[in-house]
Design a protein around this motif. Structure first.
Motif, short mmCIF file in Angstrom:
data_model
loop_
_atom_site.label_atom_id
_atom_site.label_comp_id
_atom_site.label_asym_id
_atom_site.label_seq_id
_atom_site.Cartn_x
_atom_site.Cartn_y
_atom_site.Cartn_z
N TRP A 244 -66.90 13.60 -61.80
CA TRP A 244 -67.41 14.78 -61.12
C TRP A 244 -66.80 14.85 -59.72
O TRP A 244 -66.71 13.85 -59.01
CB TRP A 244 -68.93 14.74 -61.05
N CYS A 245 -66.37 16.03 -59.32
CA CYS A 245 -65.73 16.23 -58.02
C CYS A 245 -66.71 15.88 -56.90
O CYS A 245 -67.85 16.34 -56.88
CB CYS A 245 -65.27 17.68 -57.90
N GLU A 246 -66.24 15.07 -55.96
CA GLU A 246 -67.09 14.65 -54.85
C GLU A 246 -67.38 15.80 -53.88
O GLU A 246 -68.34 15.73 -53.13
CB GLU A 246 -66.45 13.48 -54.09
N GLN A 247 -66.54 16.85 -53.89
CA GLN A 247 -66.78 17.97 -52.98
C GLN A 247 -67.60 19.08 -53.61
O GLN A 247 -68.48 19.63 -52.97
CB GLN A 247 -65.44 18.56 -52.50
N THR A 248 -67.30 19.39 -54.86
CA THR A 248 -67.93 20.56 -55.48
C THR A 248 -68.98 20.21 -56.52
O THR A 248 -69.79 21.06 -56.89
CB THR A 248 -66.87 21.44 -56.16
N LEU B 39 -61.53 14.18 -56.90
CA LEU B 39 -61.59 15.61 -56.62
C LEU B 39 -61.01 16.39 -57.79
O LEU B 39 -60.06 15.94 -58.44
CB LEU B 39 -60.78 15.95 -55.36
N SER B 40 -61.57 17.56 -58.03
CA SER B 40 -60.99 18.45 -59.04
C SER B 40 -59.63 18.93 -58.53
O SER B 40 -59.32 18.78 -57.34
CB SER B 40 -61.91 19.65 -59.27
N ILE B 41 -58.86 19.53 -59.40
CA ILE B 41 -57.54 20.03 -58.99
C ILE B 41 -57.69 21.04 -57.87
O ILE B 41 -56.95 20.99 -56.88
CB ILE B 41 -56.79 20.63 -60.19
N GLU B 42 -58.64 21.94 -58.00
CA GLU B 42 -58.84 22.98 -56.99
C GLU B 42 -59.22 22.37 -55.64
O GLU B 42 -58.69 22.75 -54.60
CB GLU B 42 -59.92 23.97 -57.44
N ALA B 43 -60.13 21.42 -55.65
CA ALA B 43 -60.56 20.77 -54.40
C ALA B 43 -59.41 19.98 -53.79
O ALA B 43 -59.24 19.98 -52.56
CB ALA B 43 -61.76 19.87 -54.65
N LYS B 44 -58.61 19.32 -54.61
CA LYS B 44 -57.47 18.55 -54.11
C LYS B 44 -56.42 19.48 -53.50
O LYS B 44 -55.88 19.18 -52.42
CB LYS B 44 -56.85 17.71 -55.23
N GLU B 45 -56.16 20.60 -54.16
CA GLU B 45 -55.20 21.57 -53.61
C GLU B 45 -55.69 22.12 -52.28
O GLU B 45 -54.92 22.28 -51.33
CB GLU B 45 -54.97 22.71 -54.61
N ARG B 46 -56.99 22.41 -52.20
CA ARG B 46 -57.58 22.91 -50.96
C ARG B 46 -57.43 21.87 -49.85
O ARG B 46 -57.06 22.18 -48.72
CB ARG B 46 -59.05 23.26 -51.21
N GLN B 47 -57.69 20.60 -50.18
CA GLN B 47 -57.56 19.51 -49.22
C GLN B 47 -56.11 19.38 -48.74
O GLN B 47 -55.85 19.21 -47.55
CB GLN B 47 -58.03 18.20 -49.84
N GLU B 48 -55.16 19.47 -49.67
CA GLU B 48 -53.75 19.35 -49.30
C GLU B 48 -53.30 20.51 -48.41
O GLU B 48 -52.53 20.31 -47.48
CB GLU B 48 -52.89 19.26 -50.55
#
Length: 134
Positions: free
Chosen positions: A95-99, A116-125
């Motif tokens: 489970w994504c730690e952010q969302t 992190l999910s792909i979306e959360a990782k992309e947002r972080q990057e």
């Protein structure tokens, strides 16, 4: 359970007991392999001999520094594996730690230590890239 069987399970089976057991085995296997590699690399580092030739000394020091950087990366990965195993024990793995959304089986198979999910990782990057520009 095989990787193919894992991917064929329905979405509502996400992180069921079979899937958690699969990732538990995978993470323990990766941890053992990585620990063995770290142990052998540490042993290899202790084998470096000193030389009186300055060119040899420089070359050996460069190799030693390269080994140390690799060891540092591997120790960070080992910590990530331990964190993933801890999340598994808490039933929070996958489970994504952010969302709080599912990370997804395909991503976890490629990177079992993902938090992190792909979306959360992309947002972080994107955020990291933006902050580096400033």
């Amino acid at each position: 359970m095989t990787e193919e069987e894992l991917l064929q399970q329905p979405e509502d089976a996400y992180m069921n007991e079979e899937q958690k057991a699969y990732f538990n085995r995978l993470l323990h296997q990766q941890r053992e392999e990585l620990q063995n590699h770290i142990d052998s690399a540490v042993e290899a580092l202790s084998q470096y001999e000193s030389s009186s030739d300055p060119a040899d000394m420089g070359s050996m020091e460069e190799q030693r520094q390269s080994h140390l950087r690799m060891l540092e990366r591997e120790k960070k990965l080992l910590a990530k594996i331990d964190h993933a195993l801890h999340l598994l024990a808490l039933d929070e793995y996958g489970w994504c730690e952010q969302t709080g959304e599912p990370i997804g089986l395909p991503r976890l198979l490629l990177r079992p230590t993902a938090t992190l999910s792909i979306e959360a990782k992309e947002r972080q990057e994107r955020l990291d890239k933006h902050q580096r520009k400033d």
